[in-house]
Design a protein around this motif. Structure first.
Motif, short mmCIF file in Angstrom:
data_model
loop_
_atom_site.label_atom_id
_atom_site.label_comp_id
_atom_site.label_asym_id
_atom_site.label_seq_id
_atom_site.Cartn_x
_atom_site.Cartn_y
_atom_site.Cartn_z
N ALA A 701 0.83 -1.21 0.00
CA ALA A 701 0.00 0.00 0.00
C ALA A 701 0.86 1.25 0.00
O ALA A 701 0.44 2.31 -0.47
CB ALA A 701 -0.91 -0.01 1.21
N LEU A 702 2.07 1.13 0.55
CA LEU A 702 2.92 2.32 0.68
C LEU A 702 3.90 2.47 -0.48
O LEU A 702 4.66 3.43 -0.54
CB LEU A 702 3.69 2.25 2.00
N SER A 703 3.86 1.53 -1.41
CA SER A 703 4.84 1.60 -2.49
C SER A 703 4.33 2.47 -3.64
O SER A 703 3.13 2.71 -3.77
CB SER A 703 5.12 0.18 -3.01
N HIS A 704 5.24 2.96 -4.42
CA HIS A 704 4.85 3.66 -5.65
C HIS A 704 5.86 3.30 -6.74
O HIS A 704 6.98 2.88 -6.46
CB HIS A 704 4.77 5.17 -5.45
N TRP A 705 5.44 3.49 -7.97
CA TRP A 705 6.32 3.19 -9.11
C TRP A 705 7.20 4.40 -9.37
O TRP A 705 6.72 5.49 -9.62
CB TRP A 705 5.48 2.85 -10.33
N ASN A 706 8.48 4.18 -9.24
CA ASN A 706 9.44 5.26 -9.33
C ASN A 706 10.03 5.32 -10.74
O ASN A 706 10.54 4.32 -11.25
CB ASN A 706 10.55 5.02 -8.29
#
Ligand code: BGC
Length: 737
Positions: A701-706
């Motif tokens: 839930a806390l990840s994002h695509w960098n």
């Protein structure tokens, strides 16, 4: 081991080994069915003839738009007689929000914030469709849309990737169940990918998205649908970053198959393969066929000219490796085997009638319409209506319009069992209450761009051509004057949103504002019931109406739901799945924007209009009143946290609250949105009751695509969580980094 005991993969391989090149090329073709050549008229007759030849030679894999049990049986029989290897046809159909029982449109039911309800609704839709011999639905439509001008906003989950992912998975579970038995259908999330971001909100126009936006916003609902087990996927029409989605190898192979491990089959949107030529991407139909197959397209959906009709020649000429064709055929055969079509290709026509008539299905449609409604305004607690109300004027061109209750993408409805808003309000009114009705003004009609109208979509249009405008308005005003409350039903006809239904304004069409003005001028309190597929410009309406309830196109039982909501048998509890703009000039508008270098100026980005929404994402009132308190955050392993709050109904009515959890990080490897939805729970509380609500936040839930790393990351930084009733919730706490 008998052949039936082998796995679908093994059986598909055994069949493939016996197939001729022509038979393989037939399997990868899907034809629109416009009836028999004798029944079809005009250009459709030529189409029907083509289909009949394919059926007679056993060289077609699938048909779409057959929706009667007698027809699926007859076509299947005709085909099996001709098919050398007795490979059954796969019947596909747009079962978008119900088949015979119509549920609220997808944008509406997303507003329920109730995935269990969404799953149950699509399970009913699947049961009804499968009963007549439909094996596969072109749904869920999971395109994120942040621009309300786009007509297809009505078909999807709205602006938010998290809500979109939850709704996508719920729909797949509903359609497919745990096994693809004779109660379920294949689900095909669409339109892969980015279609909702079309330039200017104009349907079919190009889409240009950074990888950052594609991965963080537009792809998560697709990924969720695939993870939930969807066995099919449909390509989009438009070019994504210059490459038409149907010839886009990066989308259809690299992301879908290599990164996500999808092993179902991919269908093109209608004519999207041959249209690689129209796009200026492929030089010829043969080249289009080669590009599409090489990109990862398995089945071609067509009317008219086809790209895949050139595949056999392309193989013979060495333009394409036959192994790629084999792979596509295998995937289609596997789907047919998984569905059990070889064992049971026909349906029981009498049993189908009984399934379509099931009262429990209609009851669920009513519940779904009730739970999808969003209360936007309720001055002086005008709603629910009290016993002091003795006379109600139900007014407006949509008040007694059954077809408009249903919304776009319905084909098998029965209008005689559709409850209009007027009928529902009258039925729910306490004894002795008078309910008057007048349409007031005519509903403008829109022209249809398709040569045959919305193909197969049953119109049942109410004709306003002879409506006496002057007398109509005067009658409505007179009734409003005599009433204790005026209930105006305004908004959009069913075909004002949907495919090729983009709109350059969000204004109420025709003379509807005039009606609202005239009725409000009587001084009678006004309840505005909105029926629409998109947010409309309510700046002025919001000052004239004392209460506003967004009903959407609520389906077969929309009116019953409206009556029960108005008279307080149930409380509205839905929440907005998009930020409701004040003005069309604000779109695209989102709550999850980044800070920019000037966060304090966020509300003043235009000099002539505030840049905040009229109603925020996640907003919706209830007859209850809710306090969210006692926020606690307990950090868990891997940067996650357990977040809990107490919710108390401080009001005098029972009601539902959708408790929403938002998370934001103020530093990290990317400048992330100010906050993002990461959890929600819809709970019911009696007056005075309270409940502790707990959310688990994990690393995903806390990840994002960098974008720099071209990968998903979890930044090890402090975060803020907000919990409350909408995306502007103020109650917050920190998760240490
Ligand atoms: C739409 C699809 C739909 C297909 C078949 C297309 O025009 O874009 O969403 O499934 O038609 O009806």
């Amino acid at each position: 081991m008998s052949i039936e005991d082998q796995s679908p993969k093994a059986r598909a391989r055994a069949l493939l080994a016996q197939m001729s090149l022509d038979e393989k090329c037939g399997q990868v073709r899907q034809y629109f069915c416009f009836g028999t050549a004798a029944e079809a008229v005009g250009p459709l007759a030529a189409e029907a003839r083509k289909m009949e030849i394919a059926l007679a030679t056993g060289t077609v894999g699938s048909l779409l738009f057959v929706s009667k049990a007698s027809q699926t049986n007859a076509l299947q029989r005709q085909h099996l007689e001709a098919s050398r290897l007795k490979i059954p046809l796969l019947f596909g159909f747009d079962v978008i929000h119900g088949f015979r029982t119509i549920f609220p449109t997808p944008i509406a039911i997303a507003a329920s914030f109730d995935p269990a309800l969404v799953e149950a609704s699509q399970a009913v839709a699947a049961r009804e469709a499968r009963a007549v011999g439909i094996h596969w639905t072109f749904a869920p439509m999971v395109d994120i849309c942040r621009d309300a001008r786009w007509g297809r906003i009505v078909e999807g989950p709205g602006e938010d990737p998290f809500l979109g992912a939850v709704m996508a998975a719920a729909q797949v579970r509903g359609f497919q169940g745990t096994t693809l038995d004779d109660q379920h259908v294949l689900a095909g999330p669409k339109h892969f990918a980015g279609y909702g971001a079309s330039l200017g909100g104009r349907d079919y126009d190009e889409v240009n998205l950074s990888d950052y936006e594609l991965h963080n916003v537009y792809l998560p609902p697709f990924k969720a649908a695939i993870d939930a087990g969807a066995r099919n996927l449909m390509t989009a029409y438009m070019p994504l970053n210059g490459v038409p989605a149907t010839g886009n190898r990066h989308l259809l192979t690299t992301i879908l198959r290599e990164h996500w491990g999808f092993d179902g089959f991919v269908v093109s949107d209608a004519n999207a393969a041959i249209n690689l030529v129209a796009h200026g991407f492929s030089a010829s139909p043969v080249e289009a066929a080669v590009s599409a197959l090489e990109a990862g397209l398995d089945l071609e959906m067509t009317t008219g000219t086809s790209a895949y009709e050139h595949l056999a020649q392309a193989v013979v000429d060495g333009l394409i490796d036959e192994a790629l064709l084999d792979q596509a055929v295998l995937r289609i055969l596997e789907a047919k085997l998984e569905l059990g079509l070889f064992e049971a290709p026909f349906v029981d026509e009498e049993a189908a009638e009984a399934v379509l008539a099931t009262p429990a299905h209609r009851d669920l449609a009513r519940t779904a319409a009730e739970r999808s409604a969003v209360l936007l305004r309720n001055e002086d607690a005008l709603l629910p209506l009290t016993p002091a109300i003795r006379r109600v004027a139900v007014l407006g061109p949509l008040a007694d319009a059954p077809r408009d209750c249903l919304g776009p993408w319905v084909f098998e409805q029965d209008l005689s069992e559709t409850v209009t808003i007027r009928a529902g309000i009258a039925a729910a009114a306490p004894a002795g209450v008078t309910v008057d009705y007048a349409p007031g003004v005519a509903m403008p009609m829109r022209q249809h761009p398709w040569p045959f109208g919305r193909m197969h979509e049953r119109d049942d249009r109410s004709d306003w051509a002879d409506f006496d405008e002057a007398a109509g308005l005067a009658r409505a005003v007179e009734l409003a004057r005599q009433a204790d409350v005026a209930v105006l039903v305004l908004g959009e006809r069913y075909d004002m949103s949907g495919e090729i239904a983009s709109c350059s304004t969000l204004d109420l069409a025709g003379r509807q504002m005039e009606l609202l003005d005239a009725v409000a001028a009587t001084g009678t309190p006004v309840v505005l019931l909105l029926m629409s597929g998109r947010p409309l410009d309510l700046r002025r309406a919001g000052t004239l109406a004392d209460a506003i309830l967004q009903l959407w196109h609520g389906g077969t039982r929309a009116g019953e739901a409206a009556g029960r909501l108005l008279w307080g048998a149930v409380s509205p509890g839905g929440k907005l799945p998009f930020s409701w703009p004040r003005h069309v000039g604000q779109v695209p508008l989102i709550y999850g924007h980044t800070r920019s270098h000037s966060p304090e100026g966020q509300t003043r980005r235009y000099w002539d209009e505030t840049s905040t929404p009229l109603y925020p994402f996640g907003f919706g009132l209830s007859y209850g009143a809710f306090a969210v308190t006692d926020l606690t955050v307990i950090p868990t392993a891997g940067a996650g946290a357990e977040v809990s709050v107490t919710v108390t109904n401080t009001g005098i009515h029972a009601g539902d609250e959708v408790v929403q959890l938002y998370v934001g990080q103020a530093s990290g490897s990317s400048a992330r949105p100010v906050r993002e939805l990461k959890g929600f729970q819809r709970i019911h509380l009696a007056p005075g009751a309270r409940q502790r609500v707990t959310f688990q936040l994990d690393a995903t839930a806390l990840s994002h695509w960098n974008d720099a790393r071209k990968d998903w990351v979890v930044d090890r930084v402090a975060r803020t969580v907000w919990v409350g009733s909408d995306s502007q919730a103020g109650l917050s706490a920190r998760i240490p980094g």
